[in-house]
Write a protein that holds these residues in place. Structure first.
Motif, short mmCIF file in Angstrom:
data_model
loop_
_atom_site.label_atom_id
_atom_site.label_comp_id
_atom_site.label_asym_id
_atom_site.label_seq_id
_atom_site.Cartn_x
_atom_site.Cartn_y
_atom_site.Cartn_z
N ALA A 184 0.83 -1.21 0.00
CA ALA A 184 0.00 0.00 0.00
C ALA A 184 0.87 1.26 0.00
O ALA A 184 0.56 2.24 -0.71
CB ALA A 184 -0.92 -0.02 1.21
N HIS A 185 1.94 1.24 0.77
CA HIS A 185 2.84 2.40 0.79
C HIS A 185 3.56 2.56 -0.55
O HIS A 185 3.77 3.70 -1.01
CB HIS A 185 3.85 2.27 1.93
CG HIS A 185 3.31 2.66 3.26
ND1 HIS A 185 3.11 3.98 3.63
CD2 HIS A 185 2.90 1.91 4.33
CE1 HIS A 185 2.62 4.03 4.86
NE2 HIS A 185 2.48 2.79 5.30
N ALA A 186 3.94 1.44 -1.18
CA ALA A 186 4.57 1.54 -2.50
C ALA A 186 3.60 2.16 -3.50
O ALA A 186 3.98 3.01 -4.32
CB ALA A 186 5.02 0.16 -2.97
N ALA A 187 2.34 1.75 -3.43
CA ALA A 187 1.33 2.31 -4.33
C ALA A 187 1.14 3.81 -4.09
O ALA A 187 0.97 4.58 -5.04
CB ALA A 187 0.00 1.57 -4.14
N ARG A 188 1.16 4.21 -2.82
CA ARG A 188 1.03 5.65 -2.52
C ARG A 188 2.21 6.43 -3.09
O ARG A 188 2.04 7.52 -3.66
CB ARG A 188 0.93 5.86 -1.01
CG ARG A 188 0.73 7.33 -0.62
CD ARG A 188 0.69 7.52 0.87
NE ARG A 188 1.88 7.02 1.53
CZ ARG A 188 3.05 7.66 1.57
NH1 ARG A 188 3.21 8.83 0.97
NH2 ARG A 188 4.08 7.13 2.20
N GLN A 189 3.42 5.90 -2.96
CA GLN A 189 4.59 6.58 -3.52
C GLN A 189 4.48 6.74 -5.03
O GLN A 189 4.95 7.74 -5.59
CB GLN A 189 5.86 5.78 -3.20
CG GLN A 189 6.28 5.81 -1.74
CD GLN A 189 7.37 4.80 -1.48
OE1 GLN A 189 7.19 3.84 -0.73
NE2 GLN A 189 8.51 4.99 -2.14
N LEU A 190 3.84 5.76 -5.68
CA LEU A 190 3.68 5.83 -7.14
C LEU A 190 2.46 6.65 -7.55
O LEU A 190 2.17 6.77 -8.74
CB LEU A 190 3.59 4.41 -7.71
CG LEU A 190 4.86 3.56 -7.57
CD1 LEU A 190 4.58 2.11 -8.00
CD2 LEU A 190 6.01 4.15 -8.38
N GLY A 191 1.76 7.17 -6.56
CA GLY A 191 0.65 8.08 -6.84
C GLY A 191 -0.66 7.41 -7.20
O GLY A 191 -1.55 8.07 -7.74
N CYS A 192 -0.80 6.11 -6.88
CA CYS A 192 -2.04 5.43 -7.27
C CYS A 192 -2.86 4.95 -6.08
O CYS A 192 -3.81 4.18 -6.26
CB CYS A 192 -1.72 4.26 -8.20
SG CYS A 192 -0.63 3.00 -7.50
N PHE A 193 -2.53 5.40 -4.86
CA PHE A 193 -3.27 4.99 -3.67
C PHE A 193 -3.22 6.12 -2.67
O PHE A 193 -2.22 6.86 -2.60
CB PHE A 193 -2.63 3.71 -3.09
CG PHE A 193 -3.55 2.90 -2.23
CD1 PHE A 193 -4.75 2.40 -2.72
CD2 PHE A 193 -3.21 2.59 -0.92
CE1 PHE A 193 -5.58 1.63 -1.93
CE2 PHE A 193 -4.02 1.81 -0.12
CZ PHE A 193 -5.22 1.33 -0.63
N ASN A 194 -4.29 6.27 -1.87
CA ASN A 194 -4.32 7.42 -0.98
C ASN A 194 -4.09 7.05 0.48
O ASN A 194 -4.27 5.89 0.89
CB ASN A 194 -5.64 8.20 -1.14
CG ASN A 194 -6.85 7.40 -0.70
OD1 ASN A 194 -6.96 7.02 0.46
ND2 ASN A 194 -7.78 7.16 -1.62
N GLU A 195 -3.71 8.02 1.26
CA GLU A 195 -3.34 7.83 2.66
C GLU A 195 -4.52 7.34 3.49
O GLU A 195 -4.36 6.53 4.41
CB GLU A 195 -2.80 9.13 3.24
CG GLU A 195 -2.09 8.98 4.58
CD GLU A 195 -0.78 8.23 4.46
OE1 GLU A 195 -0.52 7.38 5.34
OE2 GLU A 195 -0.03 8.46 3.49
N ASN A 196 -5.72 7.82 3.18
CA ASN A 196 -6.89 7.41 3.94
C ASN A 196 -7.14 5.91 3.84
O ASN A 196 -7.48 5.24 4.84
CB ASN A 196 -8.13 8.17 3.46
CG ASN A 196 -9.39 7.79 4.24
OD1 ASN A 196 -9.47 7.99 5.45
ND2 ASN A 196 -10.37 7.23 3.54
#
Length: 360
Positions: free
Chosen positions: A276-288
Motif C-alpha cells: 500500500a505504501h509503494a502504491a502511494r509513492q507511485l501516486g495510485c493509492f491514498n493515505e486514507n
C-alpha cells in the motif's frame, strides 16, 4: 448453514462444501465404498480429528491408512514430501488411491504436491482445518514445498477432487493462527471487493469470536472470489497474480527469519501495508485507504510493523527470487483503491526500500 460452490475448470471442476460437522458426513467427500485412501496429517491435528475421520470412512467401506508428519512451516520441505510418498509406497497404494490432506496450509500444499507426483498423479481431497487454509490455500490447486532460498519454489498446479470445510475446526485453532487467517481474508477485500472490505470493518469482532453466521459468510465469500479468479486463470499466467498482494514482501520476511518464526498470515499483513505504501509513492493509492487497511489489520490482531531484526536491504535478494520477477525486474501487486489492484512492472528498488521503511 451448509453451503456449496463449484470451482469451474471443465473436467477438473470440483465442489467446495462449507458447514458445521462436515468432516463427519461421508457424502461430502465424493468417495465410493471400496476405495483406498491415505490420510496425511500432522502431530497437532492427528490427536483431534484422525480417529473420528478414520472411523467415519471405514464405516462407509473405505480402507484407510495414515501418515503423521511434524507441524509447522519449517517442515514444508522435501523431507516431509518424501515421508508422504514413502507412506504411499509402503502401503502399496495404486494410481486409484486417494490422498486426503487433513490440516492447515502446510499439509494441504505438501500432500497436494505428493498427490501430483505419485505415479504421475493421484486424486486428493482437501480437509482444511485452519482459517488460512479454508479461505485460501485449499482452493485453487497450488501445491508446493519450500526451499531455503525461497518459499513455494518447488511445486505444481494440481487441483483437488473436493474441498470439505468444517467450521467446527476453528474452535480448536489458537488465537494467533485465527488472526493469521484473517490476513488472507482482508486481502480479498482489498483486491476484489470493496463492499466485503467494509463488511469486514463492521464484523471483524464477530469473526474473532467465531460467530458461525459471520464466519460462514466470510469463508464462502473468500472461496467464491478465489474460485472466480482461478477459473479465469488457473496457472497464474495473468489475472491470478493479483491474489499475491503482500506476498512478495511477506515471503521475504518468512525466508529471512526462518520459516515458522512469523506465521504466513503475519508476514502477509505487513506485506500488504508495504504494498500500500509503494502504491502511494507511485501516486495510485491514498493515505486514507492505508489508514483503513492498517486499522483493520490491527483490529484483527495482526502485526503492522516490520520485524525489527531484519534490515531494509535484506528484503531485496528474496524479492528478486519471487515468481513474478521478469528479467530481473521487480513486479508487485499494488492496490489502486480498496477493491482493486494492479500488477505493476519495473518497480524501482528505491520505491521498494522506501515502502519497507514506511512500515517501521
Amino acid at each position: 448453514m451448509l453451503k456449496t460452490l463449484m470451482v469451474s475448470l471443465n473436467e477438473r471442476s470440483y465442489p467446495i462444501t462449507i458447514g458445521e460437522n462436515t468432516l463427519n458426513t461421508f457424502e461430502h467427500f465424493q468417495l465410493k465404498s471400496g476405495q483406498r485412501v491415505l490420510i496425511a496429517t500432522n502431530q497437532t491435528i492427528a490427536p483431534i480429528y484422525l480417529a473420528d475421520l478414520t472411523t467415519m470412512l471405514e464405516k462407509n467401506g473405505i480402507k484407510t491408512d495414515h501418515v503423521i508428519v511434524p507441524d509447522g512451516e519449517q517442515f514444508k520441505t522435501m523431507e516431509t514430501w518424501n515421508t508422504i510418498l514413502s507412506a504411499l509406497l509402503k502401503n502399496n497404494h495404486t494410481r486409484n488411491s486417494i490422498l486426503i490432506a487433513l490440516g492447515g496450509g502446510v499439509i494441504g500444499d505438501v500432500a497436494g504436491f505428493a498427490a501430483a507426483c505419485y505415479q504421475r498423479g493421484i486424486k486428493f481431497i482437501q480437509l482444511p482445518t485452519t482459517l488460512l487454509s479454508q479461505v485460501d490455500s485449499s482452493v485453487g490447486g497450488k501445491t508446493a514445498i519450500n526451499h531455503p532460498l525461497g518459499k513455494n519454489m518447488i511445486g505444481a498446479f494440481y487441483q483437488p477432487q473436493s474441498v470439505v470445510i468444517d467450521l467446527n475446526c476453528l474452535k480448536t485453532l489458537p488465537q494467533r493462527e485465527l488472526s493469521a487467517g484473517l490476513a488472507e481474508v482482508i486481502k480479498y477485500g482489498i483486491i476484489l471487493d470493496a463492499d466485503f472490505f467494509t463488511w469486514l470493518e463492521h464484523h471483524i469482532e464477530d469473526l474473532l469470536a467465531l460467530d458461525p453466521k459471520a464466519m460462514s459468510y466470510c469463508i464462502y465469500r473468500c472461496c467464491e472470489l478465489k474460485a472466480q479468479v482461478v477459473a479465469a486463470d488457473e496457472t497464474e499466467q495473468d489475472l491470478r497474480a493479483i491474489l499475491n498482494l503482500g506476498h512478495t514482501y511477506g515471503h521475504a520476511i518468512e525466508a529471512e527469519l526462518g520459516y515458522g518464526n512469523w506465521l504466513h498470515g503475519e508476514a502477509v499483513s505487513v506485506g500488504i501495508l508495504m504494498a500500500a505504501h509503494a502504491a502511494r509513492q507511485l501516486g495510485c493509492f491514498n493515505e486514507n485507504d492505508i489508514t483503513r487497511i492498517k486499522d483493520l489489520l490491527m483490529k484483527a490482531k495482526l502485526p503492522v510493523s516490520r520485524p525489527k531484526q531484519m534490515s531494509t536491504q535484506s528484503y531485496i535478494a528474496h524479492m528478486l527470487r519471487d515468481k513474478k520477477v521478469l528479467s530481473g525486474q521487480l513486479r508487485l501487486v499494488l492496490p489502486t483503491k480498496i477493491g482493486h489492484v494492479e500488477v505493476v512492472d519495473n518497480v524501482s528498488q528505491d520505491v521498494v526500500l522506501q515502502s519497507i521503511d514506511n512500515v517501521a
